[in-house]
Design an enzyme around this catalytic site. Structure first.
Site, PDB file in Angstrom:
ATOM      1  N   ASP A   1      -3.753  -8.046  -6.026  1.00 11.72           N
ATOM      2  CA  ASP A   1      -4.059  -9.207  -5.192  1.00 11.72           C
ATOM      3  C   ASP A   1      -4.081 -10.494  -6.004  1.00 11.72           C
ATOM      4  O   ASP A   1      -3.641 -11.535  -5.531  1.00 11.72           O
ATOM      5  CB  ASP A   1      -5.411  -9.008  -4.483  1.00 11.72           C
ATOM      6  CG  ASP A   1      -5.232  -8.225  -3.189  1.00 11.72           C
ATOM      7  OD1 ASP A   1      -4.301  -8.544  -2.434  1.00 11.72           O
ATOM      8  OD2 ASP A   1      -6.000  -7.274  -2.958  1.00 11.72           O
TER       9      ASP A   1
ATOM     10  N   HIS B   1       0.799  -1.220   0.000  1.00  7.18           N
ATOM     11  CA  HIS B   1       0.000   0.000   0.000  1.00  7.18           C
ATOM     12  C   HIS B   1       0.827   1.263   0.000  1.00  7.18           C
ATOM     13  O   HIS B   1       0.414   2.266  -0.561  1.00  7.18           O
ATOM     14  CB  HIS B   1      -1.075  -0.034   1.083  1.00  7.18           C
ATOM     15  CG  HIS B   1      -2.368  -0.333   0.413  1.00  7.18           C
ATOM     16  ND1 HIS B   1      -2.845  -1.595   0.311  1.00  7.18           N
ATOM     17  CD2 HIS B   1      -3.181   0.475  -0.297  1.00  7.18           C
ATOM     18  CE1 HIS B   1      -3.938  -1.560  -0.423  1.00  7.18           C
ATOM     19  NE2 HIS B   1      -4.164  -0.313  -0.806  1.00  7.18           N
TER      20      HIS B   1
ATOM     21  N   CYS C   1      -7.853  -2.925 -12.830  1.00  9.09           N
ATOM     22  CA  CYS C   1      -7.524  -1.759 -12.009  1.00  9.09           C
ATOM     23  C   CYS C   1      -6.291  -1.971 -11.144  1.00  9.09           C
ATOM     24  O   CYS C   1      -5.957  -1.133 -10.322  1.00  9.09           O
ATOM     25  CB  CYS C   1      -8.717  -1.342 -11.152  1.00  9.09           C
ATOM     26  SG  CYS C   1      -9.215  -2.602  -9.976  1.00  9.09           S
TER      27      CYS C   1
HETATM   28  C1  PEP Z   1      -5.789  -4.910  -6.519  1.00 17.37           C
HETATM   29  O1  PEP Z   1      -5.712  -5.790  -5.665  1.00 17.37           O
HETATM   30  O2  PEP Z   1      -5.277  -5.002  -7.649  1.00 17.37           O
HETATM   31  C2  PEP Z   1      -6.472  -3.650  -6.219  1.00 17.37           C
HETATM   32  C3  PEP Z   1      -6.699  -2.767  -7.157  1.00 17.37           C
HETATM   33  O3  PEP Z   1      -6.830  -3.427  -4.933  1.00 17.37           O
HETATM   34  P1  PEP Z   1      -5.830  -2.996  -3.753  1.00 17.37           P
HETATM   35  O4  PEP Z   1      -4.497  -2.691  -4.359  1.00 17.37           O
HETATM   36  O5  PEP Z   1      -6.455  -1.835  -3.097  1.00 17.37           O
HETATM   37  O6  PEP Z   1      -5.810  -4.223  -2.900  1.00 17.37           O
HETATM   38 MG    MG Z   2      -6.965  -5.740  -3.885  1.00 15.98          MG
END
Ligand code: PEP
Ligand code: MG
Length: 607
Positions: A461, A195, A508
């Site tokens: 993820d 993050h 995304c």
């Molecule tokens: C992902 O997991 O690709 C995603 C967009 O969500 P986050 O990065 O917030 O887990």
């Molecule tokens: Mg995610």
């Protein structure tokens, strides 16, 4: 003239920056070490003395308070703590470490703490260590805290822009100072998809990690050159290095300006196929950082950050106002609101989730929302009320079964009916989509598409779960490879299934921010990508310079590779094609000339 030393790491966010470094501390027991020039030794000593005075004063206060409320006996522990801090032998040891090793005050205190702990362990084993060591060490830990806190307060008073350096890339490090003060972030460790990394990219400053022992080579205030494209950090640049670097920064700015000129034009291939380019945002503030009319909407609004910035759960009214503001700011463009995705590395200060052996496989995302349905109900009510002010879509994180989606639909339908009964206006149609982040969602995509109105692949993820590699664990970061052929096979499968079902599919995750990967996704049949705003101009430009037929060929070639190296080769060839096209079409005026390094270097150099 001394030569600039360049250390190579792992690129997290692109860009170039030069400036003085500021080492920050973000965690207890992890006081970073950096060297201090001879002339700054007195400054470190006076920081140490000030922190001891401050701690001593605070302990005295506590002692008085406890004595008044509970009696002298209970307050006596604080007397012992004060005694510890006044111990001239301990103080001398720390002072000598600063002078002789020429290191910062917090590192010298940490040395002493570590030495005391290990000698106690040697003397009496864990029995002694547990009780006594805490009493001995506690006041010195408070000195460490004071040093770190005053450091932040001092920094906040100044206005100089700095390159932040830290032991580990975390959200706290990235947000240590306000955005306008930060030139770049460099860290010894940190996952590219953690993050902290996601935040650094959305803030738009260059970021490099994977630089072991970096802090011990730094001095506070030392000038460094950060190259987030090539993943390098130059230490102590000589004046000619500075000139060269500044010239590169100018060239890069000119290139970005050129890309920005056309960033408002739609991303349509040379043969007329439209590709929606959307943005990932974390707050309403993010909308100020770029011209929002350059994108086709918000593809991912990570609502958990709005929860993180508050001292308690935001009320329905508060959430409604926030979501409404995003919708109004987007002026009719769709906004995809992801329901709360906490757990694992994303924690709310006021909602402690239990410690788990495998948090990534534990209580997180939709699992929490479904167990604490009041949370989900409030968030959906706020979202549904906001839907009266613009095209809102709801996206569910961490879906692993059809039952979960059906359960959300029940809450959603109940909320809609209740709101209408209460006289609230709710849009006639609020699409509910599913994030594909878990392998079961890939294999059950056809079934999920029966219930879901759209899908969005969260590759950050999905890569972690497909490859069984923790996205936050620097020990296995080398193995976290979005170019693994299994990832491309999963992506192609999802795109095919969505097309067959006549529903929209987007990506995304961070990998969609690389323009060559975005072209492959377009070729696979994805209808859009959602990326950090800084990546938009490049992706749109690449799409406009490519035909849909070419994009399909890139996708076909990438998906037929049996190794990650092969996939990277296909993407590198796609970049090279654009590069050559630019050179021939525009008389050497090449918008892609300096942008092609980062993604490939990540893999080649390892972490
Ligand atoms: C992902 O997991 O690709 C995603 C967009 O969500 P986050 O990065 O917030 O887990
Ligand atoms: Mg995610």
């Amino acid at each position: 003239m001394a030569q600039m030393r360049t250390v190579k790491g792992v690129a997290v966010a692109p860009g170039l920056a030069i400036g003085p470094v500021h080492v920050v501390h973000a965690a207890r027991d992890a006081a970073p070490t950096w060297s201090v020039p001879e002339e700054d030794v007195p400054r470190e000593l006076s920081r140490l003395h000030a922190a001891i005075r401050e701690t001593s004063g605070a302990i005295e206060q506590q002692q008085k308070l406890v004595a008044q409320q509970l009696g002298e006996r209970d307050a006596s522990i604080f007397g012992l703590h004060k005694l510890m801090l006044g111990d001239p032998v301990a103080l001398k040891e720390v002072e000598t470490t600063i002078r002789e090793q020429r290191i910062n005050a917090e590192a010298a205190v940490q040395h002493m703490v570590d030495r005391v702990l290990s000698s106690l362990a040697g003397d009496g084993g864990d029995r002694v260590r547990g009780s006594w060591s805490q009493e001995l060490i506690d006041p010195w830990r408070r000195v460490l805290d004071a040093l770190m806190r005053t450091d932040k307060i001092e920094m906040e008073k100044e206005s100089e822009q700095v390159v932040i350096a830290a032991a580990e890339l975390t959200p706290q490090v990235v947000t240590f100072l306000e955005r306008s003060r930060v030139l770049a972030v460099v860290c010894e460790t940190g996952g590219r998809y953690s993050h902290g990394a996601v935040l650094a990219r959305s803030f738009g400053f260059p970021c490099v990690v994977g630089l072991p022992n970096l802090l011990s080579r730094l001095e506070q205030g030392m000038r460094v050159c950060v190259d987030g494209d090539a993943a390098t950090v130059g230490l102590r640049p000589a004046s000619e290095d500075v000139d060269r670097f500044l010239a590169r920064i100018e060239r890069r700015k000119a290139r970005q300006k050129k890309l920005a000129l056309h960033a408002g034009e739609p991303a349509v291939t040379t043969d007329g196929h439209a590709f929606a380019t959307q943005v990932n945002i974390e707050s309403v503030r993010d909308l100020d950082a770029f011209p929002f009319n350059h994108c086709d909407g918000v593809g991912l609004l990570r609502t958990e950050f709005m929860y993180m910035e508050r001292p308690q759960f935001p009320s329905e009214e508060e959430q409604y106002r926030l979501y409404r503001r995003v919708l109004e700011r987007m002026g009719g463009r769709p906004v995809t609101l992801r329901t709360l995705d906490i757990g694992n590395d994303k924690q709310l200060p006021y909602f402690k989730t239990p410690k788990e052996a495998n948090p990534a496989l534990g209580w997180r995302g939709l699992r929490i929302s479904l167990e604490w349905q009041d949370l989900l109900r409030v968030q959906l009510r706020a979202a549904l009320r906001a839907s009266a002010h613009g095209p809102l879509r709801v996206l569910l994180p961490m879906v692993s079964s059809l039952e979960e989606v059906q359960e959300v639909h029940r809450v959603f339908n109940g909320g809609t009916k209740q709101l209408r009964d209460q006289g609230f206006e709710v849009a006639a149609d609020v699409p509910v989509g599913v994030m594909v982040e878990v392998p079961s969602a890939v294999f059950a995509i056809e079934q999920l598409l029966l219930e879901a109105d759209f899908v969005s692949v969260g590759t950050n993820d999905l890569v972690q779960y497909l490859l069984a590699v923790d996205r936050d664990n620097p020990r296995v970061a080398r193995l976290y490879d979005p170019h693994n052929p299994a990832v491309f096979a999963a992506l192609a499968h999802v795109a095919r299934a969505a097309r067959a079902a006549g529903k929209q599919a987007s990506v995304c995750g961070e990998m969609a921010g690389d323009y060559a990967t975005a072209l492959a996704l377009l070729g696979m049949g994805f209808h859009s990508v959602s990326v950090v705003p800084t990546m938009l101009p490049e992706i749109k430009y690449a799409v406009r310079e490519t035909s849909f037929v070419e994009a399909k060929e890139i996708a076909r070639a990438a998906c037929s590779q049996s190794t990650a190296e092969g996939v990277r080769g296909v993407l590198a060839a796609a970049r090279e094609r654009l590069h050559q096209k630019q050179l021939s079409d525009r008389n050497g005026d090449d918008a892609f000339a300096e942008s092609d390094v980062a993604t490939d270097d990540i893999r080649r150099e390892g972490r």
